[in-house]
Scaffold this active site. Structure first.
Site, short mmCIF file in Angstrom:
data_model
loop_
_atom_site.label_atom_id
_atom_site.label_comp_id
_atom_site.label_asym_id
_atom_site.label_seq_id
_atom_site.Cartn_x
_atom_site.Cartn_y
_atom_site.Cartn_z
N ARG A 79 0.87 -1.19 0.00
CA ARG A 79 0.00 0.00 0.00
C ARG A 79 0.89 1.23 0.00
O ARG A 79 1.75 1.38 0.87
CB ARG A 79 -0.92 0.02 1.22
CG ARG A 79 -2.09 1.02 1.06
CD ARG A 79 -2.91 1.21 2.33
NE ARG A 79 -2.11 1.91 3.31
CZ ARG A 79 -2.00 1.53 4.59
NH1 ARG A 79 -2.65 0.48 5.04
NH2 ARG A 79 -1.24 2.22 5.41
N GLU A 125 4.63 7.15 2.51
CA GLU A 125 5.52 5.98 2.62
C GLU A 125 4.97 4.86 1.74
O GLU A 125 3.82 4.91 1.30
CB GLU A 125 5.61 5.50 4.07
CG GLU A 125 4.29 5.00 4.62
CD GLU A 125 4.42 4.08 5.83
OE1 GLU A 125 5.52 3.58 6.11
OE2 GLU A 125 3.39 3.84 6.48
N ASN A 179 4.30 0.83 1.96
CA ASN A 179 4.25 -0.30 2.90
C ASN A 179 4.41 -1.62 2.16
O ASN A 179 3.62 -1.93 1.27
CB ASN A 179 2.90 -0.31 3.62
CG ASN A 179 2.68 0.96 4.43
OD1 ASN A 179 3.24 1.12 5.50
ND2 ASN A 179 1.88 1.88 3.90
N SER A 187 -2.36 -2.94 5.99
CA SER A 187 -3.64 -3.33 6.59
C SER A 187 -4.83 -2.57 6.01
O SER A 187 -4.67 -1.63 5.23
CB SER A 187 -3.58 -3.14 8.10
OG SER A 187 -3.30 -1.80 8.38
N LYS A 230 11.93 3.21 5.65
CA LYS A 230 11.95 4.65 5.37
C LYS A 230 13.33 5.10 4.90
O LYS A 230 13.46 6.02 4.10
CB LYS A 230 11.48 5.41 6.61
CG LYS A 230 10.00 5.08 6.83
CD LYS A 230 9.41 5.54 8.09
CE LYS A 230 7.91 5.27 8.10
NZ LYS A 230 7.54 3.88 8.38
N LYS A 269 11.64 10.68 11.14
CA LYS A 269 11.10 9.31 11.18
C LYS A 269 12.18 8.27 11.48
O LYS A 269 13.19 8.21 10.78
CB LYS A 269 10.48 8.96 9.82
CG LYS A 269 9.32 9.83 9.42
CD LYS A 269 8.65 9.27 8.17
CE LYS A 269 7.47 10.09 7.76
NZ LYS A 269 6.75 9.49 6.63
N GLU A 284 7.25 0.88 11.83
CA GLU A 284 5.97 0.82 11.15
C GLU A 284 4.85 0.79 12.18
O GLU A 284 5.07 0.42 13.33
CB GLU A 284 5.86 -0.47 10.31
CG GLU A 284 6.95 -0.66 9.28
CD GLU A 284 6.88 0.36 8.17
OE1 GLU A 284 5.78 0.87 7.88
OE2 GLU A 284 7.94 0.69 7.61
N GLY A 285 3.65 1.15 11.75
CA GLY A 285 2.48 0.94 12.60
C GLY A 285 1.97 2.18 13.31
O GLY A 285 1.00 2.11 14.06
N ARG A 345 -7.79 7.30 4.84
CA ARG A 345 -7.76 7.47 6.29
C ARG A 345 -7.86 8.94 6.61
O ARG A 345 -7.25 9.77 5.95
CB ARG A 345 -6.47 6.90 6.88
CG ARG A 345 -6.52 5.39 7.05
CD ARG A 345 -5.20 4.87 7.52
NE ARG A 345 -4.14 5.25 6.59
CZ ARG A 345 -2.85 5.07 6.84
NH1 ARG A 345 -2.46 4.55 7.97
NH2 ARG A 345 -1.95 5.43 5.94
P1 ADP Z 1 4.11 4.46 9.85
O1 ADP Z 1 4.98 3.43 9.22
O2 ADP Z 1 4.22 4.49 11.33
O3 ADP Z 1 2.70 4.37 9.35
P2 ADP Z 1 4.25 6.94 8.34
O4 ADP Z 1 5.42 7.39 7.57
O5 ADP Z 1 3.10 6.46 7.55
O6 ADP Z 1 4.73 5.85 9.40
O7 ADP Z 1 3.78 8.10 9.30
C1 ADP Z 1 2.68 7.97 10.19
C2 ADP Z 1 1.69 9.10 9.97
O8 ADP Z 1 2.32 10.36 10.19
C3 ADP Z 1 1.11 9.17 8.57
O9 ADP Z 1 -0.01 8.33 8.44
C4 ADP Z 1 0.77 10.63 8.44
O10 ADP Z 1 -0.49 10.91 9.02
C5 ADP Z 1 1.84 11.32 9.27
N1 ADP Z 1 2.95 11.73 8.39
C6 ADP Z 1 4.00 10.98 8.02
N2 ADP Z 1 4.84 11.66 7.21
C7 ADP Z 1 4.29 12.88 7.06
C8 ADP Z 1 4.68 14.05 6.34
N3 ADP Z 1 5.79 14.10 5.62
N4 ADP Z 1 3.87 15.14 6.42
C9 ADP Z 1 2.75 15.12 7.17
N5 ADP Z 1 2.33 14.05 7.86
C10 ADP Z 1 3.09 12.94 7.82
MG MG Z 2 2.00 4.77 7.52
#
Ligand code: ADP
Ligand code: MG
Length: 456
Positions: free
Chosen positions: A117, A133, A135, A140, A297, A351, A355-356, A438
């Site tokens: 995803r 990102e 996945n 999920s 990442k 970051k 994950e999660g 989401r």
């Molecule tokens: P995870 O692997 O924990 O899902 P993500 O990279 O998806 O990590 O980050 C978690 C959440 O943080 C995302 O679903 C989003 O809502 C927010 N987020 C992540 N990166 C950004 C960004 N560059 N700008 C704004 N919000 C972000």
């Molecule tokens: Mg995410």
């Protein structure tokens, strides 16, 4: 009327901005997983999203699939890119150790299955669709996301006219069926009619009904599925000299991971043994250790560097399409960027390799963490990447969690599912497979649904 807080009424409740949704079980009926049920958090109505950006996200899916497959084959690229991270991040280090062992064995994954995803936000100011990102493990909500699409369509069929929303504008969502199809096709490629598909689950799985759609594997494709935790796999698993993987004496064709992406999934050596054993086997892993690492990442950030995509893809057009959706991504080695992030932390997200949901660093914490890392002068900086913060448009939304509906200002993140299946030179499937929207209150930084931040 729904959008006017003063008129919201439901049953005996007559309070502005809060609706009690009566038909769900909030009080958990028991402690056993699956018995104490609670509905998944949802948005009452669908979110609008520009069609052109939607199409763009869908078009990117097969290109990302191919990119990840090629990156997964470049063991040296994965090891080198993550070498500094390995020194300071024990979890990534263990994953890399498994990967090294597989490289030493010179083992080739000939059948490769990816159920991915790719997540995006639409930056309001620049109108750019930017990737959050990609996945590659435990992507999920394909199952529940499709149900939410059905729910929204049903609601708009009944109330759409009053709300000025057209149910026909809700795109079809086929994630469930296509993911099941991909798993079934992988099982067929493995070519052992007696083998099962195994879902690797967490010990206290809360999201089992999202995985329930896998039952269609049994109904539609006649593939038997079993569910096992990593600890169970360690105690019941056996690797035969020919590479066959047995669990409880039963051959496993496909291993589908819905656990194993977080350090907490490995509380003892037992879980790590299970992961290695499966990786050494001929079972098709979704994901393989290489696919898992390709989705970190750090690799996302390495791929965004100049001239890196060119190592993996030939088509200039495809490369341009991917690059267009890359947000600013940097390693902390870049001192100009860390300086900028200390000055304006609100424009960045920091970051770690996790994950999660719930792991990222935002706002003033970015500044504090960067200053601390600088002061300590340790190599801990290699655990993180820096990313440009994306700011999507904010709109009023009804969010329902634990049967209570709140109206709030919210932002959305679009996820596009994709499946990739390959056997040696033959690509059997490379498709976009439905979507997930989401939504979370705009004041929240994080986005995980299971982690308690967002709704479907
Ligand atoms: P995870 O692997 O924990 O899902 P993500 O990279 O998806 O990590 O980050 C978690 C959440 O943080 C995302 O679903 C989003 O809502 C927010 N987020 C992540 N990166 C950004 C960004 N560059 N700008 C704004 N919000 C972000
Ligand atoms: Mg995410």
């Amino acid at each position: 009327e729904l959008f006017s807080p003063s008129t919201v009424k439901c049953g005996k409740y007559d309070r502005p901005e809060i609706i009690i949704v009566p038909y769900y079980f909030v009080i958990r009926s028991g402690k056993l997983p699956g018995v104490g049920m609670v509905h998944a958090p949802i948005a009452l109505l669908p979110t609008s999203f520009p069609e052109s950006h939607w199409k763009q996200a869908c078009e990117l899916a097969p290109i990302f699939n191919e990119l990840i497959d090629r990156v997964s084959l470049d063991g040296k690229f994965l090891q080198d890119s993550l070498a500094r991270t390995k020194k300071v991040d024990a979890f990534t280090s263990r994953l890399l150790d498994i990967h090294s062992k597989i490289l030493e064995m010179n083992k080739k994954e000939e059948i490769r299955l990816g159920l991915h995803r790719s997540d995006y936000m639409l930056d309001e100011k620049t109108k750019l669709l930017l990737q959050i990102e990609f996945n590659t493990i435990s992507s999920s909500f394909a199952g529940l996301g499709c149900l939410v699409t059905d729910l929204h369509r049903t609601l708009l069929n009944d109330y759409g006219e009053d709300l000025g929303l057209d149910s026909k504008r809700i795109p079809g969502n086929t994630a469930t069926g296509q993911f099941a199809e991909a798993l079934a096709k992988a099982w067929t490629e493995y070519n052992n009619p007696r083998a099962v598909a195994m879902i690797v689950v967490q010990t206290e799985e809360r999201n089992m009904y999202d995985q329930h759609w896998l039952c269609t594997l049994g109904i539609t494709y006649n593939v038997r599925t079993i569910r096992k935790t990593l600890a169970e796999i360690d105690s019941e698993g056996q690797l035969l000299p020919d590479g066959t993987f047995l669990v409880g004496g039963q051959a496993v064709a496909v291993v589908y991971f819905r656990a194993g992406y977080a350090p907490t999934d490995y509380p003892s050596e037992s879980e790590w043994r299970a992961r290695l054993l499966m990786e050494q086997s001929s079972a098709i892993k979704c994901p393989s250790i290489s696919y898992h690492l390709a989705g970190t990442k750090k690799i996302q950030q390495e791929l965004a560097k100049p001239n890196v995509l060119e190592k993996f893809l030939e088509s200039k057009e495809d490369i341009a399409k991917l690059r267009k959706c890359f947000a600013g991504l940097w390693s902390l080695v870049d001192s100009d960027i860390t300086k900028k992030a200390i000055e304006k932390p609100e424009l960045f997200v920091m970051k770690p390799q996790r994950e999660g949901g719930g792991n990222n660093i935002y706002g003033d914490d970015v500044k504090e963490t960067l200053l601390r890392l600088q002061k300590e002068g340790s190599e801990e900086d290699a655990a993180y990447i820096l990313m440009q913060r994306i700011f999507p448009a904010v709109s009023p939304t009804f969010l329902i969690r634990d049967s209570i509906c709140h109206k709030d200002h919210a932002i959305s993140e679009l996820g596009v599912y994709s499946a990739y299946l390959r056997n040696k030179e033959s690509v059997i499937m490379n498709d976009q497979c439905g979507y997930l929207m989401r939504t979370k209150v705009s004041s929240s930084n994080e986005g995980g649904v299971a982690a308690g931040f967002a709704v479907l």
